[in-house]
Design a protein around this motif. Sequence first.
Motif, mmCIF file in Angstrom:
data_model
loop_
_atom_site.group_PDB
_atom_site.id
_atom_site.type_symbol
_atom_site.label_atom_id
_atom_site.label_comp_id
_atom_site.label_asym_id
_atom_site.label_seq_id
_atom_site.Cartn_x
_atom_site.Cartn_y
_atom_site.Cartn_z
ATOM 1 N N THR A 38 0.851 -1.193 0.000
ATOM 2 C CA THR A 38 0.000 0.000 0.000
ATOM 3 C C THR A 38 0.884 1.240 0.000
ATOM 4 O O THR A 38 2.074 1.173 0.333
ATOM 5 C CB THR A 38 -0.898 0.038 1.249
ATOM 6 N N THR A 40 0.701 3.595 2.083
ATOM 7 C CA THR A 40 1.064 3.848 3.477
ATOM 8 C C THR A 40 2.286 3.028 3.877
ATOM 9 O O THR A 40 3.220 3.560 4.487
ATOM 10 C CB THR A 40 -0.121 3.517 4.407
ATOM 11 N N GLY A 68 -2.621 -0.548 -9.414
ATOM 12 C CA GLY A 68 -3.203 -0.571 -8.079
ATOM 13 C C GLY A 68 -4.551 -1.259 -8.117
ATOM 14 O O GLY A 68 -5.352 -1.028 -9.019
ATOM 15 N N ARG A 70 -7.887 -2.419 -5.587
ATOM 16 C CA ARG A 70 -8.539 -2.228 -4.302
ATOM 17 C C ARG A 70 -8.786 -3.580 -3.648
ATOM 18 O O ARG A 70 -9.319 -4.506 -4.249
ATOM 19 C CB ARG A 70 -9.851 -1.477 -4.496
ATOM 20 N N GLU A 74 -8.181 -0.751 1.188
ATOM 21 C CA GLU A 74 -6.817 -0.435 0.772
ATOM 22 C C GLU A 74 -6.661 -0.527 -0.745
ATOM 23 O O GLU A 74 -7.372 -1.270 -1.408
ATOM 24 C CB GLU A 74 -5.823 -1.430 1.380
ATOM 25 N N ARG A 76 -3.730 -1.696 -3.136
ATOM 26 C CA ARG A 76 -2.433 -2.379 -3.129
ATOM 27 C C ARG A 76 -1.826 -2.275 -4.523
ATOM 28 O O ARG A 76 -2.476 -2.565 -5.516
ATOM 29 C CB ARG A 76 -2.595 -3.837 -2.724
ATOM 30 N N TYR A 77 -0.572 -1.866 -4.522
ATOM 31 C CA TYR A 77 0.144 -1.650 -5.775
ATOM 32 C C TYR A 77 1.116 -2.800 -6.028
ATOM 33 O O TYR A 77 1.673 -3.375 -5.097
ATOM 34 C CB TYR A 77 0.931 -0.330 -5.722
#
Length: 117
Positions: A38, A40, A68, A70, A74, A76-77
């Motif tokens: 993510t 973050t 990315g 979902r 979140e 997520r890449y």
Amino acid sequence: MTEKHPDAAEAVDSVLGALADPTRRRLLDLLAAQGEATATSLAGQLPVSRQAVVKHLTVLDAAGLVSGGRVGREVRYSVRPAALNATARWMAGLAADWDSRLANIKRVAEAAERESR
């Protein structure tokens, strides 16, 4: 390359532009090592804010280098290697052209040296 395949040239330009930034290269390294992450979690590993990471990921996504998805709340890449592979093939072709040119120069120089003896 631009005359033969304008779309391919634009893709290579986009990839090279995205890779020009060291933070984006580091993001690709992190994603390649982790598989997916993510914004973050990536920001926690870099000296930039989460918002800056998201902006960098947007550039990488536009270049086709990451995607990315979902998962719940979140995003997520993960790395998308196709654009990078296409750029690497272009660079390998360019290198092969230069190798060929240098080999020709070497042949001419060696022939000239043999003739001068």
